[in-house]
Design a protein around this motif. Sequence first.
Motif, PDB file in Angstrom:
ATOM      1  N   ALA A 177     -11.344   3.070  18.539  1.00  0.00           N
ATOM      2  CA  ALA A 177     -11.970   2.798  17.252  1.00  0.00           C
ATOM      3  C   ALA A 177     -12.308   4.128  16.600  1.00  0.00           C
ATOM      4  CB  ALA A 177     -13.240   1.956  17.429  1.00  0.00           C
ATOM      5  N   TRP A 178     -12.709   4.083  15.321  1.00  0.00           N
ATOM      6  CA  TRP A 178     -13.044   5.315  14.620  1.00  0.00           C
ATOM      7  C   TRP A 178     -14.206   6.040  15.283  1.00  0.00           C
ATOM      8  CZ3 TRP A 178     -10.622   8.273  11.212  1.00  0.00           C
ATOM      9  CH2 TRP A 178     -11.350   9.299  10.625  1.00  0.00           C
TER      10      TRP A 178
ATOM     11  N   ASP B 215     -21.734   5.973   8.008  1.00  0.00           N
ATOM     12  CA  ASP B 215     -22.670   4.944   8.463  1.00  0.00           C
ATOM     13  C   ASP B 215     -23.362   5.402   9.741  1.00  0.00           C
ATOM     14  OD1 ASP B 215     -21.081   4.251  10.791  1.00  0.00           O
ATOM     15  OD2 ASP B 215     -19.813   3.028   9.503  1.00  0.00           O
ATOM     16  N   GLU B 216     -24.448   4.692  10.106  1.00  0.00           N
ATOM     17  CA  GLU B 216     -25.278   5.137  11.221  1.00  0.00           C
ATOM     18  C   GLU B 216     -24.528   5.100  12.544  1.00  0.00           C
ATOM     19  OE1 GLU B 216     -29.653   4.380  13.299  1.00  0.00           O
ATOM     20  OE2 GLU B 216     -29.092   3.298  11.473  1.00  0.00           O
ATOM     21  N   ALA B 217     -23.672   4.094  12.746  1.00  0.00           N
ATOM     22  CA  ALA B 217     -22.949   3.997  14.019  1.00  0.00           C
ATOM     23  C   ALA B 217     -22.088   5.239  14.253  1.00  0.00           C
ATOM     24  CB  ALA B 217     -22.082   2.739  14.038  1.00  0.00           C
ATOM     25  N   LEU B 218     -21.433   5.702  13.198  1.00  0.00           N
ATOM     26  CA  LEU B 218     -20.594   6.893  13.337  1.00  0.00           C
ATOM     27  C   LEU B 218     -21.434   8.124  13.623  1.00  0.00           C
ATOM     28  CD1 LEU B 218     -17.970   8.454  13.154  1.00  0.00           C
ATOM     29  CD2 LEU B 218     -18.182   8.440  10.665  1.00  0.00           C
ATOM     30  N   VAL B 219     -22.561   8.271  12.902  1.00  0.00           N
ATOM     31  CA  VAL B 219     -23.434   9.431  13.127  1.00  0.00           C
ATOM     32  C   VAL B 219     -23.979   9.418  14.547  1.00  0.00           C
ATOM     33  CG1 VAL B 219     -25.569  10.579  12.414  1.00  0.00           C
ATOM     34  CG2 VAL B 219     -24.043   9.606  10.692  1.00  0.00           C
ATOM     35  N   ARG B 220     -24.416   8.238  15.022  1.00  0.00           N
ATOM     36  CA  ARG B 220     -24.946   8.136  16.383  1.00  0.00           C
ATOM     37  C   ARG B 220     -23.877   8.495  17.415  1.00  0.00           C
ATOM     38  NH1 ARG B 220     -30.259   8.622  16.506  1.00  0.00           N
ATOM     39  NH2 ARG B 220     -31.301   7.192  15.090  1.00  0.00           N
TER      40      ARG B 220
ATOM     41  N   ILE C 123     -33.697  11.315  13.856  1.00  0.00           N
ATOM     42  CA  ILE C 123     -33.823  10.119  13.027  1.00  0.00           C
ATOM     43  C   ILE C 123     -32.676  10.126  12.031  1.00  0.00           C
ATOM     44  CG2 ILE C 123     -35.255   8.923  11.323  1.00  0.00           C
ATOM     45  CD1 ILE C 123     -37.692  10.271  12.703  1.00  0.00           C
ATOM     46  N   VAL C 124     -31.847   9.090  12.065  1.00  0.00           N
ATOM     47  CA  VAL C 124     -30.695   8.977  11.174  1.00  0.00           C
ATOM     48  C   VAL C 124     -31.047   8.030  10.042  1.00  0.00           C
ATOM     49  CG1 VAL C 124     -28.271   8.308  10.970  1.00  0.00           C
ATOM     50  CG2 VAL C 124     -29.088   9.444  13.065  1.00  0.00           C
TER      51      VAL C 124
END
Length: 243
Positions: free
Chosen positions: A40-41, A108-113, A129-130
Motif C-alpha cells: 500500500a502507499w 493524511d494522518e495515516a501516511l504521516v504516522r 502530535i499530528v
Amino acid sequence: MRLSAPIFRLKRQARLLARADGVPLHVALDRVARGEGFRAWSHLAASASAAAAAAGDGGRALLAALAPGDLVLLGGRPGHGKTLMGLELAAAAGRAGRPAFFFTLEDDEALVRARLRALGAEPDGSPVIVDTSDAISAEHVIARLGGAGAGSGGGAVAVIDYLQLLDQRRSNPPLAEQVRALRAFAGATGAIVVALSQIDRTFATSGRRFPELGDVRLPNPVDLGLFTRACFLHDGEARFAGV
C-alpha cells in the motif's frame, strides 16, 4: 526496493489516475504503490523514510542548530527531502521530551504516522502530535501550541507542511499576517516554528547549488525577513542562509 520515480512524481501519477478513473486519491495511491511492489502507499512511504533515515538523522542536527523563538523557513524543490527533514525534526523534538507537532495540509494522518514509525517514533502514543485539520492556519497552530503547556508554547517545536497552503482558504488572514503572528508567538513563548516552503521551478535552471530566499515561491507577498533562520535543501544536502 528502488522506486521507479521520486515520491513526488509517484504522487502526481496517483492524482492523474484518480481523476482519470474517478476513484478516491487514497485508492489511486495504493494502486501506484502496488505497481512499485509495495502492499500500500503507507508501506511505500514508510520504506522510503526508513531508507532516508538510515543515511543520517538530519532532524536532530537541525534541532541542535535552532534556538528558542526561531521562526524557520525550510525550503526545497519537490523530492529533495523537506518533508522528511520536517518529520525528522518533529521526531527528534519528541524524543527530547519537548511538545512536538506536525501540521500538514498535504498528507493524511495515516501516511504521516507511517513515516514517523519508520523514523523510530512510537506508533501509539507518539510524542509527535499530528494535525491534519483543514482549518490549519497561524491562529490554529498558535492555539494548539499554547494549549500544550510549557509556558504557553515555550519549548514546543512545530512543523508546518507547508507555508504556501496557509492562505489557501479565503477565510484565513493573508499569508503575510499569519507569518507575523507566528513570529510574534515564537518570540514571546520560546517555541520553535518551522514552515516548509516550496521553491520556484526556475531554480532548476539557475545553475546554483542551493536555492536562496529569492527562489521561495510566493503567490502572495510576504516579508521573508520575519523568519529568523532559513535552511535550504538540495540533492541530499542542507545549507543555512541569512534572512
